[in-house]
Design an enzyme around this catalytic site. Structure first.
Site, PDB file in Angstrom:
ATOM      1  N   PHE A 101       0.850  -1.184   0.000  1.00  0.00           N
ATOM      2  CA  PHE A 101       0.000   0.000   0.000  1.00  0.00           C
ATOM      3  C   PHE A 101       0.893   1.245   0.000  1.00  0.00           C
ATOM      4  O   PHE A 101       1.804   1.356   0.818  1.00  0.00           O
ATOM      5  CB  PHE A 101      -0.935  -0.014   1.211  1.00  0.00           C
ATOM      6  CG  PHE A 101      -2.002   1.030   1.099  1.00  0.00           C
ATOM      7  CD1 PHE A 101      -3.005   0.906   0.149  1.00  0.00           C
ATOM      8  CD2 PHE A 101      -1.979   2.149   1.898  1.00  0.00           C
ATOM      9  CE1 PHE A 101      -3.983   1.890   0.017  1.00  0.00           C
ATOM     10  CE2 PHE A 101      -2.948   3.134   1.766  1.00  0.00           C
ATOM     11  CZ  PHE A 101      -3.954   3.003   0.827  1.00  0.00           C
TER      12      PHE A 101
ATOM     13  N   ASP B 110       1.583  -5.156   8.202  1.00  0.00           N
ATOM     14  CA  ASP B 110       0.438  -4.250   8.100  1.00  0.00           C
ATOM     15  C   ASP B 110      -0.810  -5.120   7.930  1.00  0.00           C
ATOM     16  O   ASP B 110      -0.920  -5.865   6.952  1.00  0.00           O
ATOM     17  CB  ASP B 110       0.632  -3.310   6.904  1.00  0.00           C
ATOM     18  CG  ASP B 110      -0.507  -2.304   6.753  1.00  0.00           C
ATOM     19  OD1 ASP B 110      -1.615  -2.561   7.281  1.00  0.00           O
ATOM     20  OD2 ASP B 110      -0.311  -1.268   6.104  1.00  0.00           O
TER      21      ASP B 110
ATOM     22  N   TYR C 151     -11.116   1.063  10.301  1.00  0.00           N
ATOM     23  CA  TYR C 151     -12.298   1.568   9.582  1.00  0.00           C
ATOM     24  C   TYR C 151     -12.702   0.696   8.400  1.00  0.00           C
ATOM     25  O   TYR C 151     -13.659   1.025   7.702  1.00  0.00           O
ATOM     26  CB  TYR C 151     -12.101   3.029   9.140  1.00  0.00           C
ATOM     27  CG  TYR C 151     -10.907   3.362   8.284  1.00  0.00           C
ATOM     28  CD1 TYR C 151     -10.866   3.026   6.940  1.00  0.00           C
ATOM     29  CD2 TYR C 151      -9.822   4.048   8.814  1.00  0.00           C
ATOM     30  CE1 TYR C 151      -9.783   3.347   6.150  1.00  0.00           C
ATOM     31  CE2 TYR C 151      -8.722   4.374   8.039  1.00  0.00           C
ATOM     32  CZ  TYR C 151      -8.703   4.030   6.710  1.00  0.00           C
ATOM     33  OH  TYR C 151      -7.625   4.353   5.937  1.00  0.00           O
ATOM     34  N   LYS C 152     -11.971  -0.386   8.168  1.00  0.00           N
ATOM     35  CA  LYS C 152     -12.338  -1.286   7.071  1.00  0.00           C
ATOM     36  C   LYS C 152     -13.197  -2.421   7.644  1.00  0.00           C
ATOM     37  O   LYS C 152     -14.348  -2.202   8.007  1.00  0.00           O
ATOM     38  CB  LYS C 152     -11.065  -1.810   6.397  1.00  0.00           C
ATOM     39  CG  LYS C 152     -10.222  -0.708   5.745  1.00  0.00           C
ATOM     40  CD  LYS C 152      -8.935  -1.281   5.166  1.00  0.00           C
ATOM     41  CE  LYS C 152      -8.032  -0.199   4.623  1.00  0.00           C
ATOM     42  NZ  LYS C 152      -8.538   0.416   3.373  1.00  0.00           N
TER      43      LYS C 152
ATOM     44  N   ARG D 287     -12.322  -3.707  -7.323  1.00  0.00           N
ATOM     45  CA  ARG D 287     -12.281  -4.479  -6.069  1.00  0.00           C
ATOM     46  C   ARG D 287     -13.694  -4.687  -5.532  1.00  0.00           C
ATOM     47  O   ARG D 287     -14.516  -3.763  -5.515  1.00  0.00           O
ATOM     48  CB  ARG D 287     -11.485  -3.723  -4.989  1.00  0.00           C
ATOM     49  CG  ARG D 287     -10.052  -3.456  -5.324  1.00  0.00           C
ATOM     50  CD  ARG D 287      -9.279  -3.033  -4.083  1.00  0.00           C
ATOM     51  NE  ARG D 287      -9.849  -1.858  -3.427  1.00  0.00           N
ATOM     52  CZ  ARG D 287      -9.333  -1.295  -2.337  1.00  0.00           C
ATOM     53  NH1 ARG D 287      -8.269  -1.826  -1.740  1.00  0.00           N
ATOM     54  NH2 ARG D 287      -9.887  -0.225  -1.817  1.00  0.00           N
TER      55      ARG D 287
END
Lengths: 416, 416
Positions: free
Chosen positions: B129, B201, B226-227, B375
Site C-alpha cells: 500500500f 500491516d 475503519y475497514k 475491487r
C-alpha cells in the site's frame, strides 16, 4: 467595591453575551476549564448525527467525495485560518498537536541543515508544555546527529540562549500553566536576528487571543482545536507553515494524503505543493467534522471583541479573588500586565490540588497542574462576568472553611 | 449451475446471517466496499450521541476520568487484541496506520542498529500500500544515515531480497489491490532466519481473516479499524509490538500519553512500559469510541466462522462472475487458492474505472484501484450470498450492454 449585582450588570451590557446560547452548558456548573476542553457547541449533536447516520451510514464510501471528506482538513483549515492571521490554503487540520510539532520541527531542522549545518540546537523553555519537549527529545534521539535541546528557565532567558549554534526556537505562545503570553512578533524578530527559525505552539492562543502569524513573521505554527476552539474531545490539531518556507522541504511523516497525486498509487512519494504536504494518513472524520461547529460560532464575532471581554473577565476574577480570598496564601502566577496574559488565570496554593477538587464538588470546574497551580480558564464566548464572581465566592468559602481538607479531596486522579 | 434461489438458500442456512441486523445498510445498495470503509454498526448512533451530549456536553473535562477517556486507547486495544491473536495490554488504538508504521519502523531500525549496524535496508513490495512505502521513504530521508528501501516486484521475490544488510521486512499481510495473502508465520520464520525483523500491516486482515501475531512470531503489527472492523470513517488505527521487543527501545513520536507519569508534567521523557509507550498525543475521542460498536459485533462470533463464510462468498463470486461475464475481458487478479486470498476479490478490466462507476450507479458499490482493477469486498458480518449473485448479474448486464461507455462514467473522482 465590586458586587454580584455589578457583575450581572456587566453581563447585561455585554455585546457578546448572546453567543453563550450557541453552547450546551450544564445548569449546575460554572465551567472555567475551556482552556483544557472547550464546551460543546449546540450544533455538534446534529452534525454528529448527520455524519454518522447519513454520511457514514447511507453515503458509505461515496461520502469521501459526495460529503467532502476528502478535502475536510483543508476546508476547516481555511475556516480556522483567520483566527491566527493565516491566509487561505495555509492551514490544515489533521493529526495531533504533538504529531504536527514533530512534522514542523523536523522540517525546520532540515531547512537549517541546508543553510548552516552548524546549527544543531533547539531552544525552548523548561516550562513549555511537556509533550512539546518530549517530541523534540524523540526527534533528537532518532536523528543521532548531535542535535541538542537547550531549555531555559524563564521567558526572559530565551533570547540570551540563542546563538550561532541554534537552529530553531520552539515556544508556546501562551504558557499552559502560568498563562504568560509572549510577544510573538518581537520574539520572532529577535529569533530571526539570531539566524534561527521560530516555531509557535498556539494551543492556548487560537481562539483565546488575537494572533497574526504573518504580521509576526512566524515560520511555523501548530495548535489545538479542542480548547478555546471547542472542537470536541481530542479533535484534530492544526498546522500552519509560512508559505515562503513551506515547499522548501518535505516533512518526514509523508503519508498518502500529502502526496501530489494520492490515487495514482505510485510507489514513491511526491509531496503536494503547499500546506497539504503536512497531511499524512486518513483522518478521524467524525471528530474532525465537528470542529466546524465551534468555528461557526467564531464567525459571529471577532478576536478583538473576544480579547476585550477576555481581559475584562480575567481582570475581574483576579481582583475579586484577591479581595475575597485575602490571607489564604493564594499567589497569582499569571502576569498582572494584561498584555502578557492569555485567557486563563492561575493561582498557586500549597493545597491547590485539594482546593480544585473541592471546587469541582461545588460545581466550579477549573483544573490543576503540578506543582500547586489552580487554573481558571475564561472563554469569552460563553463565560459570564457573574461566573467569575460566583467562582471567587465559592473559592473563598472553601478556603474559609478548610473544606478542601476533607479526605475525599485528597484522592489523586487527573484530568487532561 | 448456480441460481439465485440457491444463493437465497445459502443465506437461509447461514449461521452468521443474523449479524447483518447489527448494521445500518441502505436498502438500495449492495455494499461490496467494506474493505475500504466498513458499514455502520447500528449502535454507533447512540454511542455518538452519548459521547457528544452526555460525556462531552455534560461531563465536560471530568469525562477524561469519569467516562474512561484516559484509558480508551488501551481498553479498545484489549477488545481488539483477540482478533489478531494478541494478548491483553499488547495493543493500543491510536493515531493513523501511517503514523503507527512510522513508530514501529523507527523502533525496528533502532533495535537493529544496536544489534548489527550494518543492517540498513528495509525490504518491501512495490505493490505494498503506497502510504507504507511513503512513510519508509520519509523516515529514511529524515535519518540521513544510509538507509535504503528495497522494493521487490512480487510476493515470491521477498525472501530472496533479504540479506545480511537487511534490518526490516515490511509487508502488508493481504495486498490491498490483488487480495493476495502472505503466509504470515512462514514468511516471518524466513525473515527471522535472515536476521531481519518483520513488520506486518494488517489493514486488510484484522476482522477479515484469522490472524495470530504470537503464533506467527511477528515483531510488529499495525492496522486499520475503519475497514473490516467497521470503526467509522478514519477511525484511529492499532499498533501491536511483540512484548519481547516492546521495552527495548522508545519510539520517536514520544508524546505525553506515552509518558510513564504523564501528569507529573516532567520536562524530560520517560516511556511507559509496554505498548502504552506507542501512544503520543490526545486522541479524537468521538471517532475512537465508536470503534467499540464494531468490536461488539465481533464478540458475537469468531474469526474461524467468519473466514469460512468469507471464502464461501469469494469462491461463489469468482465462480458466478466468471460464468456470467465470460468473454468480456475480465481477468481475476486475486489468487484462486483460497489459502492465499484475503476477503476481497479483484478483477482487472481495460475499462475498470468506468465499469465501477456504472456499477455504483446501479447500486453495486465496489471500488477501483489503478491500473484497471475493480475491487469487491466481502464482509461476512453483513454480506449475503444473494448479494454476490445480484452484483455479478448487474456486472454482467453492464458489460453486455456496454453501459460503462456512457459519458458520465468517464469523469474521474476517487474514493479512499
Amino acid at each position: 467595591m465590586m458586587t454580584r449585582e455589578m457583575c450581572l450588570a456587566m453581563d447585561q451590557n455585554d455585546s457578546l453575551a448572546a453567543l453563550r446560547e450557541h453552547f450546551a452548558l450544564p445548569g449546575d456548573v460554572i465551567y472555567l476549564d475551556g482552556n483544557s476542553l472547550g464546551a460543546r457547541p449546540l450544533s455538534s449533536a446534529e452534525r454528529a448525527m448527520q455524519l454518522v447516520q447519513q454520511e457514514w451510514g447511507e453515503g458509505l464510501i461515496r461520502s469521501w467525495n459526495t460529503a467532502g471528506w476528502r478535502s475536510l482538513s483543508q476546508r476547516l483549515g481555511d475556516q480556522l485560518a483567520g483566527l491566527i492571521g493565516a491566509g487561505r490554503n495555509e492551514v490544515v487540520i489533521t493529526d495531533t498537536t504533538s504529531i504536527n510539532l514533530f512534522k514542523v520541527l523536523a522540517a525546520a531542522l532540515t531547512v537549517q541543515a541546508r543553510r548552516d549545518e552548524q546549527r544543531r540546537v533547539i531552544v525552548s523553555e523548561a516550562s513549555n508544555f511537556p509533550t512539546d519537549l518530549y517530541i523534540a527529545e524523540g526527534l533528537i534521539g532518532l536523528l543521532q546527529q548531535g542535535y541538542e535541546l537547550r531549555l531555559v528557565d524563564s521567558p526572559e532567558a530565551v533570547i540570551a540562549a540563542i546563538g550561532s549554534d541554534t537552529a530553531v526556537v520552539m515556544l508556546t505562545h501562551v504558557n499552559y500553566k502560568t498563562g504568560h503570553m509572549h510577544d510573538m512578533a518581537a520574539m520572532t524578530a529577535q529569533i530571526h536576528a539570531c539566524g534561527a527559525l521560530a516555531i509557535w505552539d498556539l494551543a492556548h492562543s487560537a481562539g483565546a487571543v488575537p494572533v497574526d502569524v504573518h504580521q509576526a513573521k512566524a515560520d511555523y505554527a501548530i495548535g489545538c482545536t479542542y480548547k478555546y476552539l471547542n472542537g470536541g474531545p481530542g479533535s484534530p490539531a492544526f498546522v500552519w507553515v509560512n508559505p515562503a518556507l513551506c515547499d522548501e522541504v518535505s516533512q518526514p511523516l509523508s503519508g498518502w494524503f500529502g502526496h501530489a497525486s494520492q490515487f495514482d498509487m505510485a510507489s514513491s512519494y511526491m509531496p503536494q505543493q503547499g500546506i497539504a504536504r503536512y497531511l499524512c494518513g486518513t483522518q478521524p472524520i467524525v471528530s474532525l467534522a465537528m470542529i466546524e461547529c465551534g468555528l461557526d460560532v467564531f464567525a459571529r464575532t471577532d478576536m478583538a471583541a473576544l480579547r476585550k471581554k477576555s481581559l475584562a473577565l480575567t481582570n475581574l476574577f483576579i481582583s475579586i479573588v484577591e479581595d475575597r480570598c485575602a490571607g489564604h496564601g493564594l499567589k497569582l502566577v499569571t502576569p498582572r500586565d494584561p498584555a502578557q496574559r492569555g485567557s486563563h488565570v492561575s493561582f498557586e496554593h500549597a493545597h491547590g490540588y485539594e482546593v480544585i477538587q473541592a471546587l469541582i464538588a461545588r460545581g466550579v470546574i477549573g483544573d490543576y497542574r503540578e506543582p500547586g497551580i489552580m487554573r481558571f480558564g475564561f472563554t469569552p464566548l460563553y463565560t459570564r462576568f457573574v461566573d467569575a464572581w460566583d467562582a471567587a465566592q465559592i473559592l473563598g468559602e472553601i478556603l474559609d472553611s478548610n473544606a478542601w481538607a476533607e479526605p475525599q479531596y485528597q484522592v489523586r486522579h487527573q484530568v487532561t
